[in-house]
Design an enzyme around this catalytic site. Structure first.
Site, PDB file in Angstrom:
ATOM      1  N   ASP A  48      -0.186  -8.272  -6.299  1.00  0.00           N
ATOM      2  CA  ASP A  48      -0.470  -6.880  -6.912  1.00  0.00           C
ATOM      3  C   ASP A  48      -0.916  -6.858  -8.331  1.00  0.00           C
ATOM      4  O   ASP A  48      -0.297  -6.728  -9.144  1.00  0.00           O
ATOM      5  CB  ASP A  48       0.633  -6.064  -6.765  1.00  0.00           C
ATOM      6  N   ARG A  56       1.018  -8.048 -12.464  1.00  0.00           N
ATOM      7  CA  ARG A  56       1.963  -8.848 -12.317  1.00  0.00           C
ATOM      8  C   ARG A  56       1.758 -10.296 -13.316  1.00  0.00           C
ATOM      9  O   ARG A  56       2.703 -10.700 -13.864  1.00  0.00           O
ATOM     10  CB  ARG A  56       2.024  -9.546 -10.882  1.00  0.00           C
ATOM     11  N   ARG A 118      -2.745   5.301 -10.766  1.00  0.00           N
ATOM     12  CA  ARG A 118      -3.206   4.090  -9.791  1.00  0.00           C
ATOM     13  C   ARG A 118      -4.470   4.528  -9.159  1.00  0.00           C
ATOM     14  O   ARG A 118      -5.370   3.564  -8.651  1.00  0.00           O
ATOM     15  CB  ARG A 118      -2.281   3.657  -9.114  1.00  0.00           C
ATOM     16  N   LYS A 148      -5.625  -0.169  -0.420  1.00  0.00           N
ATOM     17  CA  LYS A 148      -4.450   0.583  -0.003  1.00  0.00           C
ATOM     18  C   LYS A 148      -4.417   2.082  -0.415  1.00  0.00           C
ATOM     19  O   LYS A 148      -5.231   2.656  -1.290  1.00  0.00           O
ATOM     20  CB  LYS A 148      -3.336  -0.219  -0.616  1.00  0.00           C
ATOM     21  N   HIS A 149      -3.613   2.768   0.031  1.00  0.00           N
ATOM     22  CA  HIS A 149      -2.559   2.620   1.080  1.00  0.00           C
ATOM     23  C   HIS A 149      -2.956   3.675   2.133  1.00  0.00           C
ATOM     24  O   HIS A 149      -2.777   4.792   2.431  1.00  0.00           O
ATOM     25  CB  HIS A 149      -1.312   3.181   0.698  1.00  0.00           C
ATOM     26  N   HIS A 161       8.485   3.949  -1.557  1.00  0.00           N
ATOM     27  CA  HIS A 161       9.473   2.957  -2.061  1.00  0.00           C
ATOM     28  C   HIS A 161      11.014   3.427  -1.671  1.00  0.00           C
ATOM     29  O   HIS A 161      11.759   2.603  -1.442  1.00  0.00           O
ATOM     30  CB  HIS A 161       9.532   2.710  -3.467  1.00  0.00           C
ATOM     31  N   ASP A 233       2.397  -2.399   3.854  1.00  0.00           N
ATOM     32  CA  ASP A 233       3.020  -2.348   2.459  1.00  0.00           C
ATOM     33  C   ASP A 233       4.426  -2.895   2.888  1.00  0.00           C
ATOM     34  O   ASP A 233       5.037  -3.488   3.963  1.00  0.00           O
ATOM     35  CB  ASP A 233       3.147  -1.047   2.220  1.00  0.00           C
TER      36      ASP A 233
END
Length: 256
Positions: A48, A56, A118, A148-149, A161, A233
């Site tokens: 990601d 990351r 984002r 995404k998403h 999440h 996901d």
């Protein structure tokens, strides 16, 4: 990499996703991905890496690249393509071949707890043109993009999440507001699309899109004509793992 992972790759496991806890620096990541490739024939090595708030590779220092909100504010698709091309070149240099980006959600809910910066913005047409530019830039560096998403996380007030998120509006609203960026990404040749754990009134019933044949087989494959790879996901997210656990969540996603 742990022994069990190398063994699984040797037995046919097709891919791995890297997270911040797997990363200390570029040389270390390159060495890690080289070992993964030694264990399997060209595995999918995903990450990601969105720039901005979601990184990351640079999680210890912060991303050197602007995120989507900044790129959308500037609204220069050439710049967006250039940023994603540079980001993709960084990933390719350390052996990553799939970027779980860009986020092409239209962030129409000001209090959205999970998308926010984002997203390229709240305007559908703007998000669509930058989605295409991001896909083009990233894939020109030899790294597959994953939009995404699906079918759009931008109108939600819940974080998938932690719980199943519901998309605001009916199916007509979804087609008008949320789907055009995915259509633009598909037209730009995006290699993968990630469905989210999103319930859509009139489409998925009580199911998340991840588990919905109407969303995945009907809408994404059928209506939008996407023939590329679908990457779910994360299945340990509580929206889908809480009711039945990760194994059943995986089976339901494959069934959809």
């Amino acid at each position: 990499p742990p022994g069990w992972l190398l063994d699984a790759l040797g037995r046919g496991l097709a891919g791995v996703t890297l997270f911040g806890l797997n990363i200390t620096g570029p040389e270390q990541v390159a060495a890690l991905t080289a070992r993964l490739r030694d264990a399997a024939d060209e595995p999918v090595i995903a990450i990601d890496e969105e720039g901005g708030d979601v990184t990351r590779i640079s999680h210890l220092t912060g991303s050197p690249y602007p995120g989507n909100a900044a790129l959308g504010a500037v609204d220069d698709t050439g710049l967006t393509a250039d940023v994603y091309r540079a980001l993709g070149a960084d990933l390719a240099a350390v052996g990553v071949n799939v970027d779980l980006a860009p986020s092409v959600d239209v962030n129409t809910a000001a209090d959205n707890p999970v998308i926010g910066t984002r997203s390229f913005g709240a305007d559908t047409a703007l998000v669509a043109r930058h989605a295409a530019a991001a896909v083009t830039g990233l894939q020109s560096a030899g790294v597959a993009a994953c939009a995404k998403h699906f079918p759009g996380h931008g109108s939600t007030s819940a974080d998938s999440h932690h719980e199943l998120a519901s998309v605001d509006g009916d199916l007509d609203e979804l087609r008008r507001r949320d789907l055009p960026p995915f259509a633009a990404a598909i037209a730009a040749g995006v290699k993968a699309i990630m469905p989210g754990h999103l319930r859509v009134p009139g489409l998925t019933g009580g199911l998340p899109a991840t588990w919905s044949a109407a969303a995945i087989t009907g809408l994404l494959r059928g209506e939008l004509g996407f023939t590329g790879v679908i990457i779910s996901d994360a299945l340990e997210m509580r929206a889908v793992s809480k009711p039945h656990g990760v194994p059943e969540a995986a089976v339901r996603a494959l069934a959809a």
